[in-house]
Scaffold this active site. Structure first.
Site, PDB file in Angstrom:
ATOM      1  N   TYR A  50      43.575  95.526  62.997  1.00 41.36           N
ATOM      2  CA  TYR A  50      43.216  95.072  64.344  1.00 41.36           C
ATOM      3  C   TYR A  50      42.380  96.169  64.979  1.00 41.36           C
ATOM      4  O   TYR A  50      42.920  97.155  65.480  1.00 41.36           O
ATOM      5  CB  TYR A  50      44.478  94.751  65.164  1.00 41.36           C
ATOM      6  CG  TYR A  50      45.242  93.618  64.524  1.00 41.36           C
ATOM      7  CD1 TYR A  50      44.875  92.308  64.764  1.00 41.36           C
ATOM      8  CD2 TYR A  50      46.272  93.873  63.622  1.00 41.36           C
ATOM      9  CE1 TYR A  50      45.520  91.263  64.127  1.00 41.36           C
ATOM     10  CE2 TYR A  50      46.933  92.827  62.976  1.00 41.36           C
ATOM     11  CZ  TYR A  50      46.547  91.530  63.240  1.00 41.36           C
ATOM     12  OH  TYR A  50      47.167  90.509  62.598  1.00 41.36           O
ATOM     13  N   LYS A  57      57.937 111.598  57.178  1.00 39.63           N
ATOM     14  CA  LYS A  57      57.536 111.137  58.511  1.00 39.63           C
ATOM     15  C   LYS A  57      56.068 111.445  58.797  1.00 39.63           C
ATOM     16  O   LYS A  57      55.311 110.592  59.278  1.00 39.63           O
ATOM     17  CB  LYS A  57      58.453 111.770  59.566  1.00 39.63           C
ATOM     18  CG  LYS A  57      58.078 111.443  61.003  1.00 39.63           C
ATOM     19  CD  LYS A  57      58.180 109.951  61.295  1.00 39.63           C
ATOM     20  CE  LYS A  57      57.573 109.599  62.618  1.00 39.63           C
ATOM     21  NZ  LYS A  57      58.495 109.370  63.660  1.00 39.63           N
ATOM     22  N   CYS A  97      52.961 109.384  69.348  1.00 39.99           N
ATOM     23  CA  CYS A  97      53.247 109.879  67.988  1.00 39.99           C
ATOM     24  C   CYS A  97      52.010 110.166  67.156  1.00 39.99           C
ATOM     25  O   CYS A  97      51.869 111.266  66.623  1.00 39.99           O
ATOM     26  CB  CYS A  97      54.108 108.867  67.258  1.00 39.99           C
ATOM     27  SG  CYS A  97      55.565 108.442  68.183  1.00 39.99           S
ATOM     28  N   THR A 121      60.562 113.915  65.484  1.00 39.80           N
ATOM     29  CA  THR A 121      59.601 114.394  64.481  1.00 39.80           C
ATOM     30  C   THR A 121      59.371 115.890  64.696  1.00 39.80           C
ATOM     31  O   THR A 121      58.888 116.300  65.747  1.00 39.80           O
ATOM     32  CB  THR A 121      58.269 113.626  64.612  1.00 39.80           C
ATOM     33  OG1 THR A 121      58.574 112.233  64.528  1.00 39.80           O
ATOM     34  CG2 THR A 121      57.300 114.020  63.521  1.00 39.80           C
TER      35      THR A 121
HETATM   36  C1  UGA Z   1      54.255 104.664  65.458  1.00 39.37           C
HETATM   37  C2  UGA Z   1      54.651 104.173  64.058  1.00 39.37           C
HETATM   38  O1  UGA Z   1      54.126 102.863  63.844  1.00 39.37           O
HETATM   39  C3  UGA Z   1      56.168 104.156  63.903  1.00 39.37           C
HETATM   40  O2  UGA Z   1      56.514 103.794  62.566  1.00 39.37           O
HETATM   41  C4  UGA Z   1      56.703 105.564  64.206  1.00 39.37           C
HETATM   42  O3  UGA Z   1      58.107 105.622  64.141  1.00 39.37           O
HETATM   43  C5  UGA Z   1      56.285 105.964  65.606  1.00 39.37           C
HETATM   44  O4  UGA Z   1      54.855 105.935  65.700  1.00 39.37           O
HETATM   45  C6  UGA Z   1      56.832 107.332  65.877  1.00 39.37           C
HETATM   46  O5  UGA Z   1      56.407 108.288  65.206  1.00 39.37           O
HETATM   47  O6  UGA Z   1      57.749 107.462  66.677  1.00 39.37           O
HETATM   48  P1  UGA Z   1      54.132 103.489  67.869  1.00 39.37           P
HETATM   49  O7  UGA Z   1      53.420 104.730  68.306  1.00 39.37           O
HETATM   50  O8  UGA Z   1      55.223 102.950  68.699  1.00 39.37           O
HETATM   51  O9  UGA Z   1      54.742 103.697  66.386  1.00 39.37           O
HETATM   52  O10 UGA Z   1      53.044 102.338  67.806  1.00 39.37           O
HETATM   53  P2  UGA Z   1      52.208 101.519  66.737  1.00 39.37           P
HETATM   54  O11 UGA Z   1      52.637 100.126  66.807  1.00 39.37           O
HETATM   55  O12 UGA Z   1      52.178 102.165  65.400  1.00 39.37           O
HETATM   56  O13 UGA Z   1      50.755 101.597  67.392  1.00 39.37           O
HETATM   57  C7  UGA Z   1      50.079 102.831  67.593  1.00 39.37           C
HETATM   58  C8  UGA Z   1      48.670 102.571  68.138  1.00 39.37           C
HETATM   59  O14 UGA Z   1      47.872 101.975  67.127  1.00 39.37           O
HETATM   60  C9  UGA Z   1      48.645 101.593  69.322  1.00 39.37           C
HETATM   61  O15 UGA Z   1      47.722 102.044  70.289  1.00 39.37           O
HETATM   62  C10 UGA Z   1      48.192 100.305  68.685  1.00 39.37           C
HETATM   63  O16 UGA Z   1      47.601  99.404  69.574  1.00 39.37           O
HETATM   64  C11 UGA Z   1      47.206 100.843  67.653  1.00 39.37           C
HETATM   65  N1  UGA Z   1      46.909  99.886  66.556  1.00 39.37           N
HETATM   66  C12 UGA Z   1      47.899  99.406  65.764  1.00 39.37           C
HETATM   67  C13 UGA Z   1      45.589  99.480  66.348  1.00 39.37           C
HETATM   68  O17 UGA Z   1      44.663  99.933  67.051  1.00 39.37           O
HETATM   69  N2  UGA Z   1      45.328  98.583  65.356  1.00 39.37           N
HETATM   70  C14 UGA Z   1      46.309  98.072  64.567  1.00 39.37           C
HETATM   71  O18 UGA Z   1      46.002  97.231  63.686  1.00 39.37           O
HETATM   72  C15 UGA Z   1      47.629  98.508  64.768  1.00 39.37           C
END
Ligand code: UGA
Length: 473
Positions: A264, A215, A273, A130
């Site tokens: 959540y 992105k 990210c 990114t």
């Molecule tokens: C995020 C994006 O979801 C990806 O699409 C993107 O490619 C990536 O960043 C990136 O830019 O490389 P990631 O950081 O791996 O992915 O994780 P997520 O699953 O999106 O979770 C991010 C945070 O949000 C975590 O701490 C998670 O626990 C939190 N979260 C997620 C919540 O607090 N509530 C939710 O309902 C969902």
């Protein structure tokens, strides 16, 4: 196609390995010899010390030295290359802007090598990490300075969530490719031929600037969605009596236009990210004289969320932290990863230490090794107060209160362990709403303070306890 991937962190390694599955000849390159040696060994434990992604070690083992090669020197493989993917680290700077120094160094080294190629077939240099809007254009300038012949630039951002990277690489929602010429788009179409006419996967071709923008808009929208739930949904249930978080969530997300992902509620979203990208986009807007109020609020809500439960515990539950022992369950930024970058647990630990706790007893199923790195007593002697334990039960033993910071599935069954290990009075601070049967604990004399719930004191009146238990079921 012959492909070089520059940078073998989470993005680069996953991309190199999963691209090699489709029979391309992929050279994964890094200046970090230790990393390359670990990957080259194809031993899961070695690989996972650098990138811990379910299924990735197996993909590497199946393709290594057939379609996938690791190297610390690309001089000998540059001839005949069709595409180079730049996957270097792009860390944030103190003002939120993106540090492009690793990127620029790699681009210059590459350009110097490409300028000396004998085989002058078309080669496309693709930004996968990114990077700020305009970076493909900046790259074009570097290639021009080195007089690289027959070269194009492209932006092909990565949308992989950690923990699901291998699966999502095989079945992405979309592939976004931004390039200026048909010739460059054609090279990328050949690399991604399995996705181009797929019935479910959208293959989107656009300008490099649009691809870069997609992105940032995607990641900041996802964080906005999480912050909306944390700042409005959870807050509503915490503020007004008799609002039930689970029902609220079901009621709102049953609208087909509103996803459950993001609903959540949590003690903040972490990871390498979201926080970095939103700060970078705020900086990019501001440096173009544009306001960024919405993004700034989203960022602030998310940061506030990381430690606000500690303030609530003092305010609502009368908790004092001075000289107390706190069990901390969950250190990684989300379940199924050992990654602790920008994890809420980092802020929780600082806040607890700042309030003078006697000890922090930590447990995480994957991130203990990482935690020792982040909480190095050489950097801050207060980290000596942190001890690491092999199970939730051990971490709980002898503690005065519990803080749950990560949504590991194994915490869902915690209430039995809590009852057996720590007698009431005892305060449970649940940053992830991981204890579905919390009302049972409240009935037995435990205090429960969860994100999305008003504080439930142990003395809660029996009738409302019964009603809430019914609802929780
Ligand atoms: C995020 C994006 O979801 C990806 O699409 C993107 O490619 C990536 O960043 C990136 O830019 O490389 P990631 O950081 O791996 O992915 O994780 P997520 O699953 O999106 O979770 C991010 C945070 O949000 C975590 O701490 C998670 O626990 C939190 N979260 C997620 C919540 O607090 N509530 C939710 O309902 C969902």
């Amino acid at each position: 196609m012959k492909i070089i991937v520059v940078g073998t962190g989470f993005v680069g390694l996953t991309h190199a390995a999963t691209t090699s599955e489709y029979g391309h000849e992929v050279y994964a390159y890094d200046i970090d010899a230790e990393r390359i040696a670990a990957y080259q060994s194809a031993v899961p434990a070695q690989i996972e010390r650098h990138v811990n992604e379910p299924g990735l070690a197996q993909v590497i083992a199946e393709n290594i030295n057939r379609y996938l090669f690791f190297t610390t020197d690309i001089t000998d493989v540059i001839e005949g290359v069709d595409a180079v993917f730049l996957c270097t680290a792009t860390p944030p700077q103190y003002n939120g802007s993106t540090d492009l120094s690793y990127y620029t160094a790699a681009a210059n080294t590459l350009a110097a090598l490409l300028a000396k190629r004998k085989d002058q077939r078309r080669v496309v240099i693709v930004n996968k990490s990114t990077v700020p809007i305009g970076t493909a254009r900046y790259l074009e300038g570097i290639l021009r300075e080195h007089n690289v012949p027959n070269v194009g630039v492209a932006s092909n951002p990565e949308f992989l969530p950690e923990g699901d990277a291998v699966e999502k690489s095989r079945k992405p929602d979309r592939v976004v490719v931004g390039a200026d010429t048909e010739e460059d788009l054609r090279i990328l179409r050949r690399i991604y031929s399995q996705f181009v006419n797929h019935v479910r996967i959208r293959y989107i071709e656009t300008t490099p600037e649009t691809a870069e923008g997609i992105k940032y808009v995607a990641n900041t929208l996802l964080l906005t969605y999480i912050s909306f739930w944390n700042g409005v949904g959870a807050r509503l249930s915490e503020t007004f009596p008799n609002v039930r978080m689970e029902d609220l969530k079901r009621g709102v997300t049953s609208d087909a236009r509103i996803s459950t992902w993001g609903s959540y509620v949590s003690n903040g979203a972490g990871g390498s990210c979201f926080g970095k990208d939103i700060q970078s986009l705020i900086y990019q807007f501001k440096s173009h004289g544009q306001p960024a109020h919405l993004l700034q609020s989203v960022y602030d809500i998310n940061e506030y969320q990381k430690t606000y439960l500690i303030d609530r515990a003092s305010r609502e539950a009368g908790a004092t932290f001075n000289q107390k022992t706190v069990a901390l369950l969950g250190l990684s930024f989300k379940q199924r990863t050992n990654d602790m970058r920008d994890s809420s647990s980092l802020k929780v630990v600082e806040a607890l230490l700042g309030r003078g706790v006697k000890a922090i007893r930590a447990y995480d199923p994957l991130a203990m090794h990482e935690a020792r790195r982040f909480f190095d007593p050489e950097k801050n002697h207060l980290y000596e107060k942190i001890s690491y334990h092999d199970s939730p039960r051990e971490a709980l033993a002898g503690s005065d209160m519990l803080f749950i910071s990560t949504d590991w599935e194994e915490f869902r069954g915690l209430s039995g362990t809590i009852e057996k290990t720590v007698p009431p009075p005892y305060l449970i601070i649940d940053g992830r709403r991981m204890i579905p049967d919390y009302m049972e604990l409240v009935k037995r004399g435990y205090g429960y303070l969860g994100v999305g719930s008003a504080y439930l004191a142990p003395s809660a009146d029996a009738a409302s306890v019964e009603a809430e238990t019914e609802a929780a079921r």
